[in-house]
Write a protein that holds these residues in place. Structure first.
Motif, short mmCIF file in Angstrom:
data_model
loop_
_atom_site.label_atom_id
_atom_site.label_comp_id
_atom_site.label_asym_id
_atom_site.label_seq_id
_atom_site.Cartn_x
_atom_site.Cartn_y
_atom_site.Cartn_z
N GLU A 486 0.81 -1.21 0.00
CA GLU A 486 0.00 0.00 0.00
C GLU A 486 0.85 1.27 0.00
N HIS A 487 2.11 1.16 0.42
CA HIS A 487 2.98 2.34 0.45
C HIS A 487 3.75 2.51 -0.85
N CYS A 488 3.54 1.64 -1.81
CA CYS A 488 4.16 1.77 -3.11
C CYS A 488 3.19 2.44 -4.08
N ALA A 489 3.73 2.90 -5.21
CA ALA A 489 2.83 3.36 -6.26
C ALA A 489 1.96 2.19 -6.70
N ARG A 490 0.86 2.50 -7.34
CA ARG A 490 -0.06 1.44 -7.76
C ARG A 490 0.69 0.34 -8.49
N PRO A 491 0.63 -0.91 -8.01
CA PRO A 491 1.32 -2.01 -8.70
C PRO A 491 0.84 -2.13 -10.14
N VAL A 492 1.75 -2.47 -11.01
CA VAL A 492 1.49 -2.54 -12.44
C VAL A 492 1.62 -3.99 -12.90
N SER A 493 0.62 -4.47 -13.56
CA SER A 493 0.64 -5.85 -14.04
C SER A 493 1.44 -5.95 -15.33
N CYS A 494 2.22 -7.01 -15.43
CA CYS A 494 3.06 -7.26 -16.60
C CYS A 494 2.78 -8.66 -17.14
N VAL A 495 2.76 -8.78 -18.44
CA VAL A 495 2.58 -10.08 -19.09
C VAL A 495 3.85 -10.43 -19.84
N THR A 496 4.40 -11.60 -19.57
CA THR A 496 5.53 -12.10 -20.36
C THR A 496 5.01 -13.23 -21.24
N ARG A 497 5.26 -13.13 -22.52
CA ARG A 497 4.71 -14.12 -23.44
C ARG A 497 5.73 -15.13 -23.91
N GLY A 498 6.98 -14.97 -23.52
CA GLY A 498 8.00 -15.94 -23.88
C GLY A 498 8.19 -16.96 -22.79
N GLY A 499 8.94 -17.99 -23.11
CA GLY A 499 9.33 -18.98 -22.11
C GLY A 499 10.82 -18.86 -21.87
#
Length: 695
Positions: A486-499
């Motif tokens: 909660e004390h961080c900036a809004r968490p940002v979701s990331c998608v990795t499409r490689g293996g």
């Protein structure tokens, strides 16, 4: 030794050319033959000693670890089947539920299930002496209030009429093989189950290509008129109007168990004879067991467990519930109010539970999006393949930041991590230093470690740093955002499409293998996401942030849910998954599609999604494109690490339950994988997953 498993859906099962494998047409003497075989004092002593290993189990067993006794192997199968049944019941089996144990024998499994789940169990059994001893043992264990028996012959009389829709589950171990009319018995079982209740039973069967002559020694000795093949049971379960029909093949465990029974006869023969067991009977039985070992290895016998669910009244359409769920989402926010995050699909919520696109109140605007202080660090929590790839990329591009990679001493990438430290100067730590000034952080752990990872990151932040860091969340599946962020900036979701796969070589070089090329990372299109984008660009990581992000996350989630757990259950890579199990993948995808249509968290994704058929084809093609690559969940299973289940197909079960929908295919797959996990000895994860299902 692993419990290799196969899941057969009834629609794919083939009936054998003939149903009868040994024996003659049923006679009125069958019930008496069963009583003679199991219900005399001598028979009870023999089976308790030889098959139960001194305990009350009268069934075959699973070899899960070296040097296990016959008694422990017998208990193993009770534990695994209990997990299968509980998952089929979505974690509901408890003190208020009633279980029917069909052919309860000495009561060993019934007693174990009472002690594990706290449920009530009624044993329906032909033998009066067995019933008496089972009730006495329940009293000795102090569980007599939860256990009772009913003497009866299910072939002659069926099950009691007053039991219609009485039971939450039916359990049976190697009993239905004795029935002369299995289709009728399965319909009786369906009748006494409540809608949505579950059946779990094991049995000894003929191999699909076995002949009656090859099985004669077994059928003549074991009061068996008609010996079924797995395909017969699967077909009859479907005809009895069961749904979610599955089969786990335990056959590879039979030879070791049969050899253990032979050893018990050798060790205990004199003792059994002194207690009334006929010596010739015991020696003949011993020879039969020895012969049976070869027959099992040649595929003439099969042993395994079936699961099925009684169909409920038709559930409301997922599409009718979709509008209701969407109204519950935060109005005007553009993002669902569901607090979930993940590599495959995510949204974030603030402390009030509402989604935020602006990051308002986080202080993120106080830090420049393009620059960072020279003292700033980038912290990567999780030294798996993705975290290691990110650390290497950051260090190789000489960013004006210290790169700190948090790992665990038991990390499978420890050698690679040490190599990175020597080669690039990445700081490898088991615990994060305190009072860090962090510009950008990434959490790349598994979802089951997310809470601890977030707490570790939050506790390391310095009080004097210039504004809160932005946190990129990179992990499979769905998980609630931990409050510690909660004390961080809004968490940002990331998608990795490689293996990703990281390999260190003796000369100090590191190869970063990336399946499907360097597919760009997809970053959630929110203001805080631009800081993640700029960092990744500087680190040389391909990246983009576009408005179809939520559809792309949905697409990756479908890939993971269609492939990851199924690869564990089928013990194969992506290429073989598509080549050998595409029909199962299609069925799994279609159920995923229907359930997710009812999930309000997906509303930003469907606007960009194609139709069902096109999306299904794209999902299977994406899995096929990974070729010989193993899904991360399969790699975790092979390394005996905890699996991401509740954030993948387990999440589907939670969405289905919240929307009063049924998800039998996903439930069967989760049950099968959990049974495999339990067979590995990871009881903790099974218990946690069952608690999650109950919640």
């Amino acid at each position: 030794m692993l419990c290799r498993s196969r899941l057969y859906v009834a629609e794919a099962a083939r009936r054998a050319a003939t149903r009868s494998c040994g024996g003659k047409p049923a006679s009125s003497e069958l019930a008496e033959q069963v009583k003679v075989q199991y219900d005399s004092s001598a028979a009870i002593e023999f089976y308790k000693t030889v098959m139960g290993g001194g305990d009350g189990g009268i069934h075959y067993g699973l070899t899960l670890r070296e040097d296990e006794s016959v008694a422990q192997k017998s208990q193993n199968v009770v534990d695994v089947m209990g997990t299968l049944l509980q998952v089929q019941l979505q974690g509901r089996l408890g003190p208020s539920q009633q279980l029917l144990d069909l052919g309860s024998g000495h009561g060993s499994a019934a007693h174990a299930n009472i002690r594990r789940f706290g449920c009530k169990v009624t044993g329906f059994n032909l033998g009066a002496l067995q019933n008496k001893l089972a009730e006495e043992e329940a009293t000795r264990l102090g569980i007599q209030d939860n256990f009772d028996t009913r003497q009866g012959d299910f072939d002659a009389d069926g099950l009691p009429e007053e039991w219609t829709q009485r039971f939450d589950g039916v359990w049976s171990e190697e009993v239905i093989c004795h029935s002369k009319n299995k289709p009728a018995l399965l319909k009786e079982i369906n009748r006494v189950l409540k809608p949505g209740a579950a059946l779990c039973f094991s049995d000894i069967m003929a191999g699909e290509d076995a002949t009656a002559d090859e099985l004669r020694s077994f059928t003549d000795r074991n009061a068996t008129v008609v010996m079924y093949r797995p395909s017969d049971y699967l077909a009859d379960l479907q005809e009895a109007d069961f749904g979610a029909v599955g089969f786990m093949d335990f056959s590879e465990h039979l030879p070791a168990f049969l050899k253990g029974m032979v050893q018990r006869i050798d060790d205990k023969l004199d003792e059994m004879v002194a207690k009334g067991v006929d010596k010739d009977y015991a020696l003949n039985f011993r020879q039969s067991l020895s012969d049976r070992v070869g027959a099992v290895e040649e595929g003439r016998f099969v042993w395994g467990a079936f699961t099925a669910t009684k169909k409920q009244d038709p559930a409301p359409s997922p599409f009718l519930r979709l509008q209701q769920n969407r109204r519950a989402a935060a109005a005007g926010s553009g993002i669902s109010s569901h607090g979930i995050t993940g590599r495959t699909f995510s949204t974030m919520v603030d402390r009030s539970g509402r989604a935020s696109r602006s990051g308002g109140g986080t202080g993120s605007e106080s830090r420049s999006e393009a620059t960072a202080s020279a003292k700033d660090s980038v912290v990567i929590v999780g030294a798996g393949h993705v975290g290691t790839y990110l650390a290497v990329s950051s260090a190789r591009n000489n960013l004006d930041r210290d790169v700190i990679l948090k790992t665990r001493p038991e990390s499978s990438n420890q050698d690679v991590a040490e190599n990175i430290y020597e080669k690039h100067g990445v700081q490898i730590v088991g615990e994060l230093p305190k009072d860090l000034s962090v510009d950008v952080a990434f959490i790349t752990t598994k979802t089951h470690s997310l809470r601890q990872a977030a707490a570790d990151l939050a506790s390391s932040l310095g009080a004097e740093q210039d504004g809160p860091p932005v946190v990129g969340m990179v992990h499979n599946g769905f998980a609630h955002v931990p409050e510690s962020l909660e004390h961080c900036a809004r968490p940002v979701s990331c998608v990795t499409r490689g293996g990703y796969a990281c390999k260190a070589h003796p000369d100090g070089s590191i190869d970063m293998e990336v399946k499907n090329g360097h597919e760009p990372w997809l970053i959630e299109p929110v203001p805080e996401g631009q800081r993640i984008v700029k960092f990744l660009e500087a680190a040389g990581v391909p990246v983009k942030s576009e408005e179809d992000f939520y559809y792309q996350k949905l697409s990756k989630f479908l890939v993971n849910c269609t492939g990851n757990l199924l690869a564990v259950a089928r013990n194969c890579d992506c290429a073989n998954l598509v080549g050998r199990h595409e029909k199962e993948m299609v069925e799994l995808f279609d159920e995923l599609y229907d359930v997710l249509q009812a999930d309000g968290a997906m509303k930003n994704a469907w606007a960009f999604a194609p139709g069902r058929a096109e999306l299904r084809d794209a999902t299977i093609e994406a899995i096929a494109s990974y070729g010989s690559h193993l899904p991360s969940t399969k790699m975790d299973f092979d390394s005996n690490r905890e699996l991401e289940i509740d954030s993948l197909n387990g999440y589907i079960l939670s969405v289905a339950a919240a929307n009063e929908l049924d998800a039998p295919v996903n439930r069967g797959l989760v049950a099968e994988v959990l049974a495999l996990v339990e067979a590995r000895g990871n009881v903790h994860q099974v218990q946690r997953m069952l608690q999650s299902l109950r919640a």
